[in-house]
Design a protein around this motif. Structure first.
Motif, PDB file in Angstrom:
ATOM      1  N   SER A  19       6.917 -36.330 -32.138  1.00 45.50           N
ATOM      2  CA  SER A  19       8.066 -35.845 -31.366  1.00 45.50           C
ATOM      3  C   SER A  19       8.093 -36.540 -30.016  1.00 45.50           C
ATOM      4  N   VAL A  31      12.427 -33.502 -27.145  1.00 45.69           N
ATOM      5  CA  VAL A  31      12.316 -32.363 -26.235  1.00 45.69           C
ATOM      6  C   VAL A  31      12.542 -32.836 -24.801  1.00 45.69           C
ATOM      7  N   GLN A  43       9.406 -29.932 -36.554  1.00 41.63           N
ATOM      8  CA  GLN A  43       8.594 -31.140 -36.493  1.00 41.63           C
ATOM      9  C   GLN A  43       7.739 -31.273 -37.748  1.00 41.63           C
ATOM     10  N   ILE A  71       3.476 -29.091 -30.393  1.00 42.63           N
ATOM     11  CA  ILE A  71       4.303 -30.294 -30.346  1.00 42.63           C
ATOM     12  C   ILE A  71       3.374 -31.504 -30.355  1.00 42.63           C
ATOM     13  N   ARG A 117      10.396 -25.279 -32.824  1.00 44.93           N
ATOM     14  CA  ARG A 117      10.311 -26.736 -32.667  1.00 44.93           C
ATOM     15  C   ARG A 117       9.156 -27.298 -33.480  1.00 44.93           C
ATOM     16  N   VAL A 118       8.023 -26.620 -33.420  1.00 41.78           N
ATOM     17  CA  VAL A 118       6.862 -27.061 -34.183  1.00 41.78           C
ATOM     18  C   VAL A 118       7.154 -26.993 -35.678  1.00 41.78           C
ATOM     19  N   TYR A 178       3.813 -27.288 -24.222  1.00 39.82           N
ATOM     20  CA  TYR A 178       4.352 -27.882 -25.442  1.00 39.82           C
ATOM     21  C   TYR A 178       3.234 -28.321 -26.381  1.00 39.82           C
TER      22      TYR A 178
END
Length: 362
Positions: A103, A65, A57, A98, A53-54, A93
């Motif tokens: 995000s 999320v 991003q 994140i 996810r990072v 997170y």
């Protein structure tokens, strides 16, 4: 020889092509991903989903999320700990990287319009299709009980989670492809029935994770509820103690053989994932060092990997007001997206009178 099915291989090939597209034009993609807040996130989450996810991003992909708090209604014990668990997940997170300025992090229960999509979507699938879903069947087998209505319809709720924000990319493992196929089916049927000339929903694609699914330290599936994974919030000493207790076998020489020596292979897989090395090469290097040396190396690699995450998390975990502000901002953004989508669905269903009544009441 690969034991993948043709459909799985096709999904892997499609995912590889999508990876190139993401790198070339990241801003054309919107990702929806998330977790059920049933307990502390662990190293399996970090390696399997959080780091990806990072990465997305940071490439410039819009990442949304979801903390699926409604889904823990299937677990009463988890529900009693919900506020602390949700804030802990938010801290995980943020510690993983994140960025709430780039995000969106939101909770399911804070977005009523998202759940307003579930009823129309339920009308697009049959009871038989829901019962055939492999994840629903696996959950029933694991608990020994028939699935609740919530669990049975979980694939439809997940479709609403993905489609409310028009996500077109969903990072998943191979085992989650049936869930995503239900989402694609619902999007396709809705468009065919109600939006033939201007499709409303995209059919989202799977971006398959490159990290293999890690087993827990006990050899079973790594799970928050089983507590067999190394939590991101665990200390280095707690990590070392958990790894020392992990089973191995009586053979001195370390070899990588997942079939004949699954416990040793499990630790080598964890070491490989944490260090970025090949598990067979690691086994050769350890050789006659035995289980003690193997566990020492696993402990060092895991603690080294998670050290910066844990340091960042220590500064976040007790700042409840900040964690809540992150959720407030994310919930507002998610509500805006969901309200707009539900209004368009109502329009296509001819339910505009309901919207007028709501405006009058409000």
């Amino acid at each position: 020889m690969s034991n993948r099915t043709p459909s799985q291989q096709a999904a892997l090939d499609r995912s590889a092509a999508l990876e190139h597209q993401v790198r070339a034009a990241p801003r054309t993609f919107r990702v929806l991903t998330g977790d059920r807040p049933t307990g502390a996130l662990h190293i399996g989450h970090y390696l399997g989903t959080l780091a990806n996810r990072v990465r997305l991003q940071n490439l410039g992909v819009e990442v949304i999320v979801l903390i699926a708090d409604y889904q823990v209604m299937t677990d009463q014990q988890a529900g009693r700990r919900l506020p602390a668990t949700v804030r802990g997940v938010v801290a995980d997170y943020l510690a993983a990287g994140i960025d709430p300025d780039r995000s969106t992090i939101f909770t399911h229960s804070a977005v009523p319009a998202l759940n307003g999509l579930v009823l129309p979507f339920l009308s697009l699938v049959s009871d038989a299709e829901l019962h055939r879903n492999p994840t629903v069947k696996a959950e029933a087998e694991a608990t020994g009980r028939p699935p609740t209505g919530l669990m049975l319809t979980y694939p439809v709720h997940q479709a609403a989670d993905i489609l409310f924000c028009h996500a077109n990319l969903v990072p998943v493992g191979l085992d989650q492809l049936p869930h995503l196929e239900t989402t694609r089916l619902i999007a396709r049927r809705f468009n065919e029935r109600y939006a033939q000339h201007a499709p409303l929903f995209p059919e989202p694609d799977a971006l398959l994770t490159a990290t293999p699914m890690l087993a827990g330290l006990d050899g079973k599936k790594m799970s928050k509820t089983r507590r067999n994974g190394i939590a991101l919030q665990a200390t280095e000493d707690q990590t070392a103690a958990m790894i020392r207790r992990a089973p191995t076998d009586s053979e001195r020489r370390i070899t990588y053989d997942p079939v004949a020596r699954p416990a040793v292979a499990n630790l080598l897989d964890l070491l490989a994932a944490a260090s970025g090395a090949d598990p067979r090469r690691l086994a050769d290097e350890i050789g006659n060092g035995g289980a003690g040396r193997l566990k020492q190396l696993v402990t060092e690699a895991v603690n080294e990997l998670l050290r910066p995450v844990r340091e960042r998390r220590a500064g976040l975990a007790d700042d409840v007001s900040y964690l809540d502000s992150v959720l407030d901002t994310g919930n507002t953004r998610a509500r805006q997206l969901a309200d707009a989508t539900l209004a368009r669905v109502h329009h296509l269903l001819g339910m505009t009178y309901a919207n007028r009544q709501l405006r009058l009441v409000g």
